[in-house]
Design a protein around this motif. Structure first.
Motif, mmCIF file in Angstrom:
data_model
loop_
_atom_site.group_PDB
_atom_site.id
_atom_site.type_symbol
_atom_site.label_atom_id
_atom_site.label_comp_id
_atom_site.label_asym_id
_atom_site.label_seq_id
_atom_site.Cartn_x
_atom_site.Cartn_y
_atom_site.Cartn_z
ATOM 1 N N ASP A 51 0.798 -1.224 0.000
ATOM 2 C CA ASP A 51 0.000 0.000 0.000
ATOM 3 C C ASP A 51 0.833 1.278 0.000
ATOM 4 O OD1 ASP A 51 0.917 -0.293 2.557
ATOM 5 O OD2 ASP A 51 -1.017 0.011 3.548
ATOM 6 N N THR A 79 -3.549 -1.251 4.260
ATOM 7 C CA THR A 79 -4.873 -0.675 4.506
ATOM 8 C C THR A 79 -5.928 -1.567 3.861
ATOM 9 O OG1 THR A 79 -3.917 1.540 4.459
ATOM 10 C CG2 THR A 79 -6.303 1.374 4.190
ATOM 11 N N GLY A 80 -7.026 -1.798 4.569
ATOM 12 C CA GLY A 80 -8.041 -2.714 4.058
ATOM 13 C C GLY A 80 -7.667 -4.143 4.395
ATOM 14 N N ASN A 126 -3.479 -2.230 -3.058
ATOM 15 C CA ASN A 126 -4.391 -2.828 -2.071
ATOM 16 C C ASN A 126 -4.763 -4.235 -2.500
ATOM 17 O OD1 ASN A 126 -7.219 -2.727 -3.478
ATOM 18 N ND2 ASN A 126 -6.340 -0.701 -3.804
ATOM 19 N N ASN A 184 -5.554 -7.398 4.795
ATOM 20 C CA ASN A 184 -4.118 -7.643 4.907
ATOM 21 C C ASN A 184 -3.685 -8.769 3.970
ATOM 22 O OD1 ASN A 184 -4.242 -10.259 6.205
ATOM 23 N ND2 ASN A 184 -4.786 -9.215 8.108
#
Length: 263
Positions: free
Chosen positions: A30, A86-87, A61, A89
């Protein structure tokens, strides 16, 4: 970010005349600067090894990578995947990829050893802690590309409805074109793959047991029971009907396979 493709780099990407495999590597992190650093490591690896021809696709992502895996025409040969993103993993992303039946090699690149056990739970080739050490990175790449080469020799990877399937060529009885799809018939089941007949033939023609019959069929000649004028009987009980003008052409291929090895 849906994916940015890069060939690494022009001066190290030799014209192989079709003899050198191009490896597609998906990078997922990310942070753009981390992606830049990973690509720099790949350039150094390619310079040191000289042989591998590498192309990368970058993702920032996990969802973008998963979408690419589900919908892209070709499947990456290797994933270099961050864990802390982020979001979703990296472990979650890898678990979904494995749940689809995809065995492509995964190397985790992360800032912590926290998820090492979970990483090996999804059959990761290596788990590397940043900053990346040259020797450990080179060792991981050697292992991952060797795994990919072995897979090329005994599997084909197809995108079907519901995910990705890796199939041993010997399991394929025959393939049949149906509009924009190819129906891959196995001994006890069949899959519908959204791929052109030409692309599927590119995947299978390196295996000597496959012969193309017109534009609609690719047959595994080890599964043929008999070849008649307009009908080919397969050992799964199916019959393939072919135009008379294609019968003589396919018979030559079939008999050459059995009686003229190496032709």
């Amino acid at each position: 970010m849906t994916g940015k493709a890069t060939v690494l780099p022009d001066e190290w990407n030799r014209d192989s005349g079709g003899c050198e495999k191009l490896y597609l590597i998906a990078l997922c992190d990310d942070e753009e600067r981390e992606l830049d650093q990973i690509e720099a490591c790949l350039v150094r690896y390619q310079q040191a090894r000289q042989a591998p021809v590498l192309r990368t696709e970058r993702f920032t992502n996990g969802e973008a990578l998963l979408k690419r895996m589900r919908e892209g025409e070709d499947t990456p040969d290797l994933l270099l995947l961050d864990i802390f993103m982020t979001g979703r993993n990296g472990i979650d992303v890898a678990e979904e990829i494995r749940a689809c039946g995809c065995r492509i090699p995964i190397v985790f690149l992360t800032a912590s050893m926290e998820h090492a056990l979970k990483a090996y739970g999804v059959d990761a080739i290596q788990y590397l802690v940043k900053p990346l050490e040259r020797e450990r990175f080179f060792h991981a790449m050697d292992a991952a590309l060797e795994f990919s080469r072995r897979m090329d020799n005994d599997h084909v990877i197809l995108k079907i409805s519901g995910g990705i399937r890796q199939i041993k060529p010997d399991q394929i009885v025959y393939c049949e074109s149906q509009k924009n799809y190819q129906v891959v018939h196995l001994a006890g089941e069949e899959y519908k793959a959204r791929i052109t007949a030409g692309k599927l033939w590119e995947m299978l023609e390196r295996f000597p047991q496959f012969g193309r019959c017109g534009r609609s069929y690719i047959l595994n000649m080890d599964h043929i029971v008999s070849v008649e004028r307009e009908e080919i009987k397969m050992d799964n009980g199916r019959k393939v009907y072919i135009p008379r003008n294609k019968s003589a052409e396919f018979k030559k291929i079939y008999f050459a396979y059995y009686f003229e090895p190496g032709v």
